[in-house]
Design a protein around this motif. Structure first.
Motif, PDB file in Angstrom:
ATOM      1  N   ARG A  95       0.832  -1.179   0.010  1.00 45.77           N
ATOM      2  CA  ARG A  95      -0.143  -0.069  -0.022  1.00 45.77           C
ATOM      3  C   ARG A  95       0.781   1.077   0.144  1.00 45.77           C
ATOM      4  NH1 ARG A  95      -5.052  -0.584   0.133  1.00 45.77           N
ATOM      5  NH2 ARG A  95      -5.405   1.789   1.270  1.00 45.77           N
ATOM      6  N   PHE A  96       2.073   1.121  -0.707  1.00 46.17           N
ATOM      7  CA  PHE A  96       3.042   2.194  -0.721  1.00 46.17           C
ATOM      8  C   PHE A  96       3.351   2.381  -2.164  1.00 46.17           C
ATOM      9  CE2 PHE A  96       7.740   3.417  -0.495  1.00 46.17           C
ATOM     10  CZ  PHE A  96       7.456   4.744  -0.215  1.00 46.17           C
ATOM     11  N   PHE A  97       3.392   3.758  -2.832  1.00 50.23           N
ATOM     12  CA  PHE A  97       4.066   3.777  -3.903  1.00 50.23           C
ATOM     13  C   PHE A  97       5.162   4.891  -4.003  1.00 50.23           C
ATOM     14  CE2 PHE A  97       3.771   6.025  -7.919  1.00 50.23           C
ATOM     15  CZ  PHE A  97       4.324   5.300  -8.716  1.00 50.23           C
ATOM     16  N   LEU A  98       6.165   4.702  -4.501  1.00 52.88           N
ATOM     17  CA  LEU A  98       7.288   5.675  -4.474  1.00 52.88           C
ATOM     18  C   LEU A  98       7.634   5.963  -5.766  1.00 52.88           C
ATOM     19  CD1 LEU A  98       9.152   7.112  -2.599  1.00 52.88           C
ATOM     20  CD2 LEU A  98      10.761   5.362  -2.888  1.00 52.88           C
ATOM     21  N   LYS A  99       7.694   7.138  -5.985  1.00 51.29           N
ATOM     22  CA  LYS A  99       8.240   7.985  -7.526  1.00 51.29           C
ATOM     23  C   LYS A  99       9.597   8.154  -7.453  1.00 51.29           C
ATOM     24  CE  LYS A  99       7.387  11.474 -10.795  1.00 51.29           C
ATOM     25  NZ  LYS A  99       6.285  12.596 -11.262  1.00 51.29           N
ATOM     26  N   VAL A 100      10.619   7.823  -8.189  1.00 47.45           N
ATOM     27  CA  VAL A 100      11.966   8.204  -7.879  1.00 47.45           C
ATOM     28  C   VAL A 100      12.312   9.079  -9.198  1.00 47.45           C
ATOM     29  CG1 VAL A 100      14.267   7.512  -7.591  1.00 47.45           C
ATOM     30  CG2 VAL A 100      12.310   6.177  -6.486  1.00 47.45           C
ATOM     31  N   TYR A 101      12.702  10.051  -8.913  1.00 43.67           N
ATOM     32  CA  TYR A 101      12.956  11.144 -10.252  1.00 43.67           C
ATOM     33  C   TYR A 101      14.368  11.618 -10.077  1.00 43.67           C
ATOM     34  CZ  TYR A 101      12.520  14.859 -13.523  1.00 43.67           C
ATOM     35  OH  TYR A 101      12.439  15.759 -14.505  1.00 43.67           O
ATOM     36  N   ASP A 102      15.130  11.507 -11.224  1.00 46.32           N
ATOM     37  CA  ASP A 102      16.459  12.194 -11.272  1.00 46.32           C
ATOM     38  C   ASP A 102      16.312  13.267 -12.229  1.00 46.32           C
ATOM     39  OD1 ASP A 102      19.114  12.871 -11.839  1.00 46.32           O
ATOM     40  OD2 ASP A 102      19.753  10.746 -11.885  1.00 46.32           O
ATOM     41  N   THR A 103      16.572  14.469 -11.661  1.00 46.76           N
ATOM     42  CA  THR A 103      16.399  15.936 -12.382  1.00 46.76           C
ATOM     43  C   THR A 103      17.728  15.853 -13.610  1.00 46.76           C
ATOM     44  OG1 THR A 103      17.792  17.040 -11.210  1.00 46.76           O
ATOM     45  CG2 THR A 103      15.515  16.943 -10.490  1.00 46.76           C
ATOM     46  N   THR A 104      18.647  15.220 -13.460  1.00 43.09           N
ATOM     47  CA  THR A 104      19.478  15.156 -14.507  1.00 43.09           C
ATOM     48  C   THR A 104      19.602  14.116 -15.629  1.00 43.09           C
ATOM     49  OG1 THR A 104      21.102  13.854 -13.452  1.00 43.09           O
ATOM     50  CG2 THR A 104      21.358  16.286 -12.884  1.00 43.09           C
ATOM     51  N   ALA A 105      18.551  13.234 -15.384  1.00 47.18           N
ATOM     52  CA  ALA A 105      18.160  12.189 -16.508  1.00 47.18           C
ATOM     53  C   ALA A 105      18.005  12.786 -17.893  1.00 47.18           C
ATOM     54  CB  ALA A 105      16.941  11.253 -16.131  1.00 47.18           C
ATOM     55  N   GLY A 106      18.923  12.019 -18.784  1.00 43.20           N
ATOM     56  CA  GLY A 106      18.721  12.622 -20.013  1.00 43.20           C
ATOM     57  C   GLY A 106      19.394  13.750 -20.629  1.00 43.20           C
TER      58      GLY A 106
END
Length: 112
Positions: A95-106
């Protein structure tokens, strides 16, 4: 600077949140490879969350980092933060969702 934002429908009044902050800070710093003093953790409780058509304990989180994120790091972060929430707030991993985002991706990083 890595930042973790967690919203949960769990009421945090009277809950000792210090272990969550310290464990999450240490986990992000260790797994992403940044100093602890650069890690930000935001925890918000009593948020209206419905998951699987019910309002049992659940959480949504986002991690944003400038670099240091790859597939293995994402897996470790999701597992570790999920364990912290399960242990400290009794939120099941399912019951846990985690979005992981790298601002330098691409982006091409300049050579120093």
């Amino acid at each position: 600077m890595p930042a973790l934002y967690i919203s949960t429908n769990v009421n945090l009044d009277g809950v000792d949140k210090d272990p969550i902050f310290s464990q999450a800070t240490k986990a992000l710093a260790t797994i992403i490879g940044r100093p602890e003093h650069l890690v930000m953790v935001i925890l918000k409780g009593s948020v209206d969350i419905s998951f699987n058509q019910n309002k049992e304990p659940a959480a949504y989180g986002e991690i944003v980092s400038m670099g240091g994120i790859n597939k293995e790091v994402k897996r470790k972060l999701i597992a570790t933060i999920g364990t912290i929430l399960q242990t400290e707030l009794s939120i099941p991993r399912t019951r846990f969702f985690l979005k992981v985002y790298d601002t330098t991706a691409g982006q091409k990083m300049p050579k120093l």
